[in-house]
Enzyme design. Structure first.
Site, PDB file in Angstrom:
ATOM      1  N   LYS A   1       0.846  -0.794  -0.026  1.00  7.36           N
ATOM      2  CA  LYS A   1      -0.010   0.652   0.268  1.00  7.36           C
ATOM      3  C   LYS A   1       0.776   1.310   0.152  1.00  7.36           C
ATOM      4  O   LYS A   1       1.896   1.138   0.558  1.00  7.36           O
ATOM      5  CB  LYS A   1      -1.006   0.199   1.426  1.00  7.36           C
ATOM      6  CG  LYS A   1      -1.692   1.196   1.009  1.00  7.36           C
ATOM      7  CD  LYS A   1      -3.001   1.267   2.838  1.00  7.36           C
ATOM      8  CE  LYS A   1      -3.957   2.376   1.941  1.00  7.36           C
ATOM      9  NZ  LYS A   1      -4.479   1.938   3.718  1.00  7.36           N
TER      10      LYS A   1
ATOM     11  N   SER B   1      -9.615   1.851   2.705  1.00  7.57           N
ATOM     12  CA  SER B   1      -9.009   3.368   1.760  1.00  7.57           C
ATOM     13  C   SER B   1      -7.933   1.817   0.758  1.00  7.57           C
ATOM     14  O   SER B   1      -7.433   2.811   0.190  1.00  7.57           O
ATOM     15  CB  SER B   1      -8.431   4.326   2.638  1.00  7.57           C
ATOM     16  OG  SER B   1      -7.215   3.392   3.615  1.00  7.57           O
TER      17      SER B   1
ATOM     18  N   SER C   1     -10.097   0.255   6.399  1.00  8.43           N
ATOM     19  CA  SER C   1      -9.504   0.033   5.797  1.00  8.43           C
ATOM     20  C   SER C   1      -8.957  -0.869   5.095  1.00  8.43           C
ATOM     21  O   SER C   1      -8.076  -0.916   4.223  1.00  8.43           O
ATOM     22  CB  SER C   1      -8.188   1.152   5.527  1.00  8.43           C
ATOM     23  OG  SER C   1      -9.470   2.032   5.136  1.00  8.43           O
TER      24      SER C   1
END
Lengths: 95, 483
Positions: free
Chosen positions: B76, B151, B175
Site C-alpha cells: 500500500k 482505503s 480500511s
C-alpha cells in the site's frame, strides 16, 4: 447542527487552508452535515466515565539520550522544495 | 500460478520449478495488462522489483529461504519504501521519494519478499471507496462499474484480480476489512500495537494499524508472521513474545462459541448480504460451533465518535505538510502564511481538507469538552461492550459492510452517506481489537460479500484458525473475477 460561513473561514484559517468564498459555501453545507452526525453523541450521559485515549493501557518507554541516527540531512533534503547550504528556505518572516 | 497459495508458490521456488525473477516477471506482466483498466497500482518499478527477486533467488540458492522469500507482495502506498515514490494517494506527496523504509517494509525485505509495486488508496487513507485518491479511483475487478472499497482499495483489487499473490493494507476505521469484503478477498487488522507504525504515513495514530490482505487465511498467517514485531521507533509498539500465527490453523472448531450481535443485523443491512452471512454462520454450526447472542448497544455511536477522534488526530498529524521540508509547495504566495495556506489548499483533496477542518474545530477552544472529551468517554463504553461480549463467546461474527460494492460516484457529494457504510468496522478500531473479513458468497448483483470475524485482544491465531476451517469447507476464497 448548522455552522456559519464565518465559522468555516475561521476553521480554515486555523487549519492553514486557503478557501475561496465559493468553496466556503460548499464546505459549510458539508461540515454542517458532519456536525449533525457528530451531535448524536450529546444524547448520552457520560458523567463519571473516564475518557479512553488509547486502546492499550501502555506506559511510554524511556530511552537513553544518545544519538542513534547518522547525519542523513542530504538524503532527507533531496525532496525539499527549496534548500540552500543545508537550510530549508521559506519566505522572509522578519522585516 | 496466479491463483496459487503462498505455500504452493514457496514450494515451487524451493523446488526450482520457477525462480523469483520469473515469478515476479509473470506478475509484473499481469499488472501491466490489467492496471490500465483497474488502476490498482500508483507506482510499478520493474527494475527495482527484479533486483529484489535476484537477491531472493540467491537466498534460495544458498539455502537461506523463508516462507516469503521470492514472493512478490504489493505494498500500500502509505508505507514508506526507500527510493520508491510514496504518495499516500495525495498530490501533497506526489513527488515524495522516501529516503527510508517503514518497519513493515524492512520486515518484508528481511524475509526476502519482493516489492511488486505501490498500490492506490484513498488520499491519506481517508475514504471508503478509493474515490478520494489523487491518482484516480480503483475499479472493482468483479465489476468495473463498482468501487473496490477503501482505503486499501488498490491492494484489495490487486489481490482479487490476482495481479499480486498478497498485499499490505492499513485499517483506521475498516480500511483493510471493507475493501477485502467488497473485492472478495481475505484481510486482517491485528490488535492495535502489534504492527509497527514506523514509516506508515499517519492518519489517526491511536487507531491506525497495518495488516495483510491475501486470498486466504492460511496466506494471512504467513504474512502476519513477517509483519508483527516489536519496534522501538513506534512508541505504541507492543513488546510481546513472537507468536506463530499459523500454529492453530488446523484445530477443529467443535465447541467454538460464536457471538452474534443483534445490532449488526438491524435496519440498514442489505438482504442479500444478510443471507450470505447467515449461510456462513450455518456452515460454522455444521463445523461444530455454537451460536451465542451478544449485544453491542453502542454500535451506532461508533460513527460520530470516530468522526470526532479520527479527524482530531488527523488535523494534528497532517499539520506537518506545510510545503517546507518535503512534498508539494504552491507556486503562488506573498508571505509565509500564504505559502502554508496555498500549499495545503492545492496539495490536499476535498475530503482530507474537510477532515482537517472538522478536527481543528472539535479541538478548538470552547468545544474540546463537548466533542473530543465526550467522544473519548463514549470510546470507553464501546470498548466495554466488546469486553462484556467476549465473556460469553470466542469470536464475534457479522457482516463487514452493510451492502456489496456500490457504484463509482453513487454516494455523490454527501460525505455522511459514505461514513455510514463503515458502521460495522469502526467500533473494532476504537476498541483496538483485531478484526478480519473473509469472502462468503455474492450479492444479488454478483458482487462479493464479506463475513467479519472480530476477536479478543491478541487472538489472531484463533481468528485465522476460525477462518481457515471455513475456507477448507468452502471455496469462495478461491473464486476469481473474470477479468
Amino acid at each position: 447542527m448548522s455552522i456559519s460561513l464565518s465559522d468555516v473561514k475561521r476553521i480554515a484559517s486555523l487549519s492553514r487552508i486557503a478557501v475561496s468564498d465559493a468553496e466556503a459555501e460548499a464546505t459549510r453545507a458539508q461540515l454542517s452535515g458532519i456536525f449533525s452526525l457528530i451531535e448524536e453523541m450529546q444524547a448520552v450521559d457520560t458523567a463519571g466515565i473516564t475518557p479512553m485515549s488509547h486502546a492499550q493501557e501502555i506506559v511510554l518507554r524511556m530511552r537513553s539520550d544518545t544519538v542513534t541516527e547518522a547525519d542523513l540531512h542530504e538524503a532527507f533534503q533531496k525532496g525539499a522544495p527549496q534548500v540552500e547550504a543545508a537550510l530549508y528556505l521559506v519566505p522572509k518572516v522578519i522585516e | 500460478m496466479f491463483n496459487s497459495s503462498l505455500k504452493a508458490l514457496s514450494a515451487q521456488l524451493a523446488d526450482r520449478k520457477i525462480s523469483s525473477v520469473e515469478l515476479t516477471g509473470e506478475f509484473l506482466k499481469r499488472v501491466d495488462a490489467l492496471n490500465p483498466v483497474l488502476n490498482a497500482f500508483i507506482t510499478v518499478d520493474p527494475e527495482a522489483s527484479l533486483a529484489q527477486a535476484r537477491i531472493a533467488d540467491a537466498m534460495i540458492a544458498s539455502g537461506r529461504a523463508g516462507p516469503l522469500t521470492g514472493i512478490p507482495v504489493a505494498q500500500k502506498d502509505i508505507f514508506c519504501a526507500k527510493d520508491w515514490l510514496t504518495t499516500c494517494g495525495s498530490k501533497m506527496l506526489s513527488n515524495f521519494v522516501s529516503p527510508y523504509d517503514a518497519h513493515v517494509i524492512e520486515r518484508f525485505n528481511a524475509a526476502g519478499a519482493v516489492n511488486l509495486g505501490k498500490t492506490n488508496m484513498d488520499e491519506f487513507a481517508m475514504g471508503s471507496s478509493n474515490e478520494t485518491s489523487f491518482f484516480g479511483p480503483v475499479k472493482n475487478p468483479w465489476d468495473i462499474k463498482a468501487v473496490p472499497g477503501g482505503s486499501s482499495g488498490g491492494s484489495a483489487a490487486a489481490v482479487a484480480a490476482r495481479m499480486a499473490p498478497a498485499a499490505t493494507g492499513t485499517d483506521t476505521g475498516g480500511s483493510i476489512r471493507q475493501p477485502a469484503a467488497l473485492c472478495g478477498i481475505s484481510g486482517i487488522k491485528p490488535t492495535y500495537g502489534l504492527v509497527s507504525r514506523y514509516g506508515m504515513i499517519a492518519f489517526a495514530s491511536s487507531l491506525d494499524q497495518g495488516g495483510p490482505m491475501a486470498k486466504s487465511a492460511e496466506d494471512l498467517a504467513i504474512l502476519l508472521n513477517a509483519m508483527v514485531g516489536f519496534d522501538g521507533r513506534d512508541s505504541t509498539s507492543l513488546e510481546r513474545q513472537p507468536e506463530n500465527y499459523a500454529k492453530d490453523l488446523e484445530r477443529p472448531l467443535a465447541g467454538l462459541r460464536i457471538g452474534i450481535p443483534a445490532e449488526y443485523f438491524a435496519e440498514g443491512l442489505s438482504l442479500d448480504v444478510e443471507k450470505a452471512v447467515q449461510a456462513a454462520i450455518s456452515e460454522y454450526q455444521k463445523l461444530g460451533a455454537t451460536i451465542v447472542e451478544v449485544s453491542l448497544p453502542n454500535t451506532r455511536l461508533s460513527i460520530p465518535v470516530y468522526y470526532v477522534l479520527a479527524p482530531a488526530e488527523a488535523s494534528s498529524n497532517l499539520s506537518r505538510y506545510d510545503g517546507v521540508r518535503y512534498g508539494y509547495r504552491s507556486a503562488n504566495y506573498k508571505d509565509l502564511a500564504e505559502m502554508y495556506e496555498n500549499s495545503r489548499a492545492e496539495g490536499f483533496g476535498a475530503e482530507v481538507k474537510r477532515r482537517i477542518m472538522v478536527g481543528t474545530y472539535v479541538l478548538s477552544h470552547g468545544y474540546y469538552d463537548a466533542y473530543y472529551m465526550q467522544a473519548q468517554k463514549l470510546r470507553r463504553l464501546i470498548a466495554a461492550d466488546f469486553a462484556g461480549s467476549f465473556e460469553k463467546c470466542d469470536v464475534i461474527m457479522g457482516p463487514t459492510s452493510p451492502s456489496t460494492a456500490f457504484d463509482l460516484g453513487e454516494k455523490g457529494d454527501d460525505p455522511v452517506q459514505m461514513y455510514l457504510s463503515d458502521i460495522y468496522t469502526i467500533a473494532v478500531n476504537l476498541a483496538g481489537l483485531p478484526g478480519m473479513s473473509i469472502p462468503v458468497g455474492f450479492g444479488d448483483n454478483g458482487r462479493p460479500v464479506g463475513l467479519q470475524i472480530i476477536g479478543n485482544y491478541f487472538s489472531e491465531a484463533k481468528m485465522l484458525n476460525v477462518a481457515h476451517q471455513y475456507q477448507k469447507a468452502t471455496d469462495w476464497h478461491s473464486r476469481m473475477p473474470n477479468i
